[in-house]
Design a protein around this motif. Structure first.
Motif, PDB file in Angstrom:
ATOM      1  N   ASP A  15       0.838  -1.200   0.000  1.00 51.20           N
ATOM      2  CA  ASP A  15       0.000   0.000   0.000  1.00 51.20           C
ATOM      3  C   ASP A  15       0.868   1.243   0.000  1.00 51.20           C
ATOM      4  O   ASP A  15       1.959   1.275   0.544  1.00 51.20           O
ATOM      5  CB  ASP A  15      -0.884   0.040   1.254  1.00 51.20           C
ATOM      6  CG  ASP A  15      -1.929  -1.065   1.227  1.00 51.20           C
ATOM      7  OD1 ASP A  15      -2.002  -1.772   0.214  1.00 51.20           O
ATOM      8  OD2 ASP A  15      -2.648  -1.198   2.228  1.00 51.20           O
ATOM      9  N   GLY A  23       1.575   5.139   1.212  1.00 55.64           N
ATOM     10  CA  GLY A  23       1.331   5.865   2.452  1.00 55.64           C
ATOM     11  C   GLY A  23       2.320   5.516   3.525  1.00 55.64           C
ATOM     12  O   GLY A  23       3.194   4.675   3.354  1.00 55.64           O
ATOM     13  N   GLY A  70      -8.311   2.717   3.173  1.00 60.47           N
ATOM     14  CA  GLY A  70      -7.312   3.390   4.004  1.00 60.47           C
ATOM     15  C   GLY A  70      -7.761   3.627   5.429  1.00 60.47           C
ATOM     16  O   GLY A  70      -7.256   4.527   6.106  1.00 60.47           O
ATOM     17  N   SER A 125      -5.131   3.273   8.802  1.00 63.75           N
ATOM     18  CA  SER A 125      -3.928   4.075   8.569  1.00 63.75           C
ATOM     19  C   SER A 125      -3.352   4.700   9.831  1.00 63.75           C
ATOM     20  O   SER A 125      -2.307   5.342   9.777  1.00 63.75           O
ATOM     21  CB  SER A 125      -4.224   5.177   7.550  1.00 63.75           C
ATOM     22  OG  SER A 125      -5.283   6.011   8.014  1.00 63.75           O
ATOM     23  N   THR A 126      -4.010   4.526  10.975  1.00 59.95           N
ATOM     24  CA  THR A 126      -3.475   5.042  12.236  1.00 59.95           C
ATOM     25  C   THR A 126      -3.611   3.970  13.306  1.00 59.95           C
ATOM     26  O   THR A 126      -4.478   3.085  13.214  1.00 59.95           O
ATOM     27  CB  THR A 126      -4.211   6.306  12.708  1.00 59.95           C
ATOM     28  OG1 THR A 126      -5.562   5.957  13.056  1.00 59.95           O
ATOM     29  CG2 THR A 126      -4.209   7.388  11.630  1.00 59.95           C
ATOM     30  N   GLY A 184       1.688   4.358   6.685  1.00 58.41           N
ATOM     31  CA  GLY A 184       1.417   3.247   7.581  1.00 58.41           C
ATOM     32  C   GLY A 184       1.116   3.748   8.984  1.00 58.41           C
ATOM     33  O   GLY A 184       1.473   4.859   9.373  1.00 58.41           O
ATOM     34  N   PRO A 185       0.470   2.916   9.786  1.00 55.99           N
ATOM     35  CA  PRO A 185      -0.056   3.355  11.083  1.00 55.99           C
ATOM     36  C   PRO A 185       0.934   3.249  12.231  1.00 55.99           C
ATOM     37  O   PRO A 185       0.646   2.635  13.246  1.00 55.99           O
ATOM     38  CB  PRO A 185      -1.231   2.391  11.287  1.00 55.99           C
ATOM     39  CG  PRO A 185      -0.768   1.126  10.651  1.00 55.99           C
ATOM     40  CD  PRO A 185       0.053   1.544   9.476  1.00 55.99           C
ATOM     41  N   SER A 211       1.301  -2.672   5.666  1.00 58.36           N
ATOM     42  CA  SER A 211       0.236  -2.084   4.856  1.00 58.36           C
ATOM     43  C   SER A 211      -1.119  -2.307   5.528  1.00 58.36           C
ATOM     44  O   SER A 211      -1.269  -3.137   6.440  1.00 58.36           O
ATOM     45  CB  SER A 211       0.237  -2.722   3.462  1.00 58.36           C
ATOM     46  OG  SER A 211      -0.251  -4.057   3.542  1.00 58.36           O
ATOM     47  N   GLY A 212      -2.109  -1.583   5.047  1.00 55.15           N
ATOM     48  CA  GLY A 212      -3.445  -1.751   5.596  1.00 55.15           C
ATOM     49  C   GLY A 212      -3.963  -3.164   5.422  1.00 55.15           C
ATOM     50  O   GLY A 212      -4.622  -3.717   6.307  1.00 55.15           O
TER      51      GLY A 212
END
Length: 564
Positions: A40, A42, A254, A257-258, A44-45, A226-227
């Motif tokens: 993914d 971004g 998404g 994501s956190t 990432g969380p 990744s998610g």
């Protein structure tokens, strides 16, 4: 982790065709080249301030256990029940306390052959049954043959791999789909294509393994998952199966994501009935319910003990844990001290509870002078006993290893059983054989025996007693907790001391870290274990601990392979 062997044994043409389509994936999992899947985009969380020092190295490719494989096949193919094919697989070894330990879950040549045969059998079964086929072929697929085939590959592939397919993967499986009409003469071309694709998906390493590559480059020494990888990890932890359609949709959107979003999602997943089964499995393995069965008791001394009581004692333990964790929202302190119990007629008689009981389980409250938590329940006590006497040594070993995570050395090779002593109490026989002044004094005298002697009030079937061989029971002793010797009169006081100890709560936290990650703990887990242990000792529930684990850095990220 050794990569599976992907040589295609046997003569069917489609197995050879399948082999050509999967060789690249096998090489990738073996670490030969490239990257796997479609990470993914971004950040990432990762929680703020996350650092590589907080995360222990682990496999990027943990294999599904046989139970997970069964559940995943059922849900992927939308079957009514688990297919049961893993009963003939090469047996999963037990690596430590839990059956999901990645170090033990290897793909041997024999198991790889099992996966191949199962994939072919499942593909044939589903495509031969119109009703089963309709369940996995969405009704809204496009009408054109090429568009319909591609849409099926993309949608089914996303569910099989727990993430969207890459363009190359889509093209590879689509090409195999089109070869289906050659491989399965006489079948409808679309059905033949589905059969070929199913057989390939079900023996792909991306199905057999939970691939954790990560999302993007490393940050601060860590690669965020990744998610889709987080959705998969959550699903196998809470439900022991693949992500649901809704969870995959959340990953696509998404919504993982956190760390806060992950925790919120996990809270919802804990409300699903499947979470009760997995939390139950954790405690079943940790507290060794398997030993409740096939117990041999002297019928002359214990005529009330019948073979089916093993099932009764396990069910009692399961209901007790479910009540504490989900109904009461409690934690380890409650597990060690609660007097709530679930009994039927067999168990009520041994507990000495008056009233009319049947084979159905009823909730009762046990007497405060005799029972306190799981260590005073019949399953633990009867399973750690001989046919005639309590087994103080094995009761003590269990407390040290499973409740306190104490480091006990293995018994010596020349260890012998207790000698007979018809006129002695059980405690006197154990002390004479392993206590002060004997060669076993180092461990037995200070750790094993004191913990085991706390349960002298319970006989070989767990019934409460006040005398042993005509002598008043002595269950008092001293065990070192929190750096100080702590004295107690019996199992009630000992259970309370355990419930107040930092050692017991740290041990419980450690076991949840092991279970959630599917691996042994390491040095970098110490900080998280300490935090969880302190929270548990402060009153945090089991649910709270689980949620803290899944929103932690170690759950949401991995260290680069080169840094391990």
């Amino acid at each position: 982790m050794p990569a599976p062997s992907f040589s295609m044994t046997g003569s069917p043409r489609w197995r050879r065709a399948l082999g050509a389509g999967l060789c690249a994936a096998a090489l990738l999992l073996a670490g030969c080249t490239g990257s796997v899947g479609a990470p993914d985009e971004g950040d990432g969380p990762l929680p703020a301030g996350a650092a590589g020092a907080q995360v222990e190295g682990r496999s990027m490719f943990p294999r599904l256990s046989h139970a997970q494989w069964e559940n995943t096949v059922r849900d992927l193919l939308r079957l009514d029940d688990r297919p049961g094919l893993s009963a003939s697989f090469t047996t999963d070894p037990l690596g430590g306390v839990f059956d999901n330990n990645e170090a033990a879950l290897l793909v041997t040549p024999g198991l790889w052959g099992d996966y191949q045969l199962a994939a072919e059998e499942l593909a044939a079964m589903v495509t031969a049954d119109e009703g089963k086929l309709d369940r996995i072929v969405p009704a809204d697929l496009p009408a054109g043959p090429e568009a319909r085939a591609q849409a099926f590959i993309e949608r089914f592939g996303e569910r099989a791999f727990r993430r969207p397919l890459t363009d190359d993967e889509r093209d590879t499986y689509l090409a195999l789909f089109h070869r289906g009409k050659e491989l399965f003469d006489g079948e409808d071309p679309f059905v033949a294509g589905v059969r070929a694709a199913l057989g390939a998906f079900l023996q792909s390493p991306h199905f057999v393994y939970r691939v954790e590559i990560g999302a993007g480059p490393a940050k601060g020494g860590l690669i965020p998952l990744s998610g889709h990888e987080i959705a998969t990890k959550l699903s196998y932890l809470f439900w022991n199966t693949m992500p649901s359609d809704e969870l995959l949709a959340a990953a696509n959107a998404g919504e993982l994501s956190t760390s806060e979003a992950v925790r919120a999602t996990a809270e919802g997943m804990l409300e699903d009935p499947r979470a009760r089964d997995v939390v139950g499995a954790f405690h079943r393995q940790l507290y060794d319910y398997e030993q409740y069965h096939d117990l041999n008791k002297d019928q002359g001394l214990y005529p009330e003990f019948v073979p089916e009581m093993g099932d009764d004692m396990q069910r009692e333990a399961e209901l007790f844990v479910e009540h504490i964790v989900f109904d009461k929202e409690g934690g380890l302190t409650d597990l060690l001290t609660s007097r709530a119990a679930f009994v039927n007629d067999h168990l009520a008689a041994i507990y000495g509870i008056e009233g009319d009981f049947s084979s159905e389980f009823e909730q009762v409250e046990l007497g405060e002078a005799e029972r306190s938590g799981l260590l005073t329940r019949l399953g633990f006590l009867a399973s750690k006993a001989t046919a005639r006497q309590p087994d103080s040594i094995h009761r003590g070993v269990f407390v040290n290893l499973r409740i306190l995570c104490a480091a006990l050395p293995p018994p010596p090779d020349d260890a012998t059983g207790l000698p007979p002593g018809e006129k002695a109490t059980n405690r006197e026989r154990v002390e004479a054989h392993t206590g002060k002044g004997t060669c076993g004094e180092a461990c037995h005298g200070t750790m094993i025996n004191p913990a085991g002697f706390a349960f002298e009030h319970y006989d070989a079937i767990g019934r409460y007693r006040t005398t042993d061989n005509g002598v008043p029971v002595n269950a008092a002793d001293v065990y070192r907790l929190g750096g100080e010797p702590r004295s107690y009169a019996d199992a009630i006081e000992f259970s309370q001391l355990l419930a107040e100890s930092s050692e017991a709560h740290a041990c419980y936290a450690r076991r949840w870290v092991e279970f959630a990650h599917g691996r042994e703990v390491g040095a970098k887990d110490r900080e998280l274990i300490q935090e969880l242990g302190e929270a548990s000792r402060g009153g945090a529930s089991t649910k709270d601990l689980i949620l803290q684990v899944v929103s932690s850095t170690s759950f949401l990220a991995r260290v680069p392979a080169e840094a391990r």
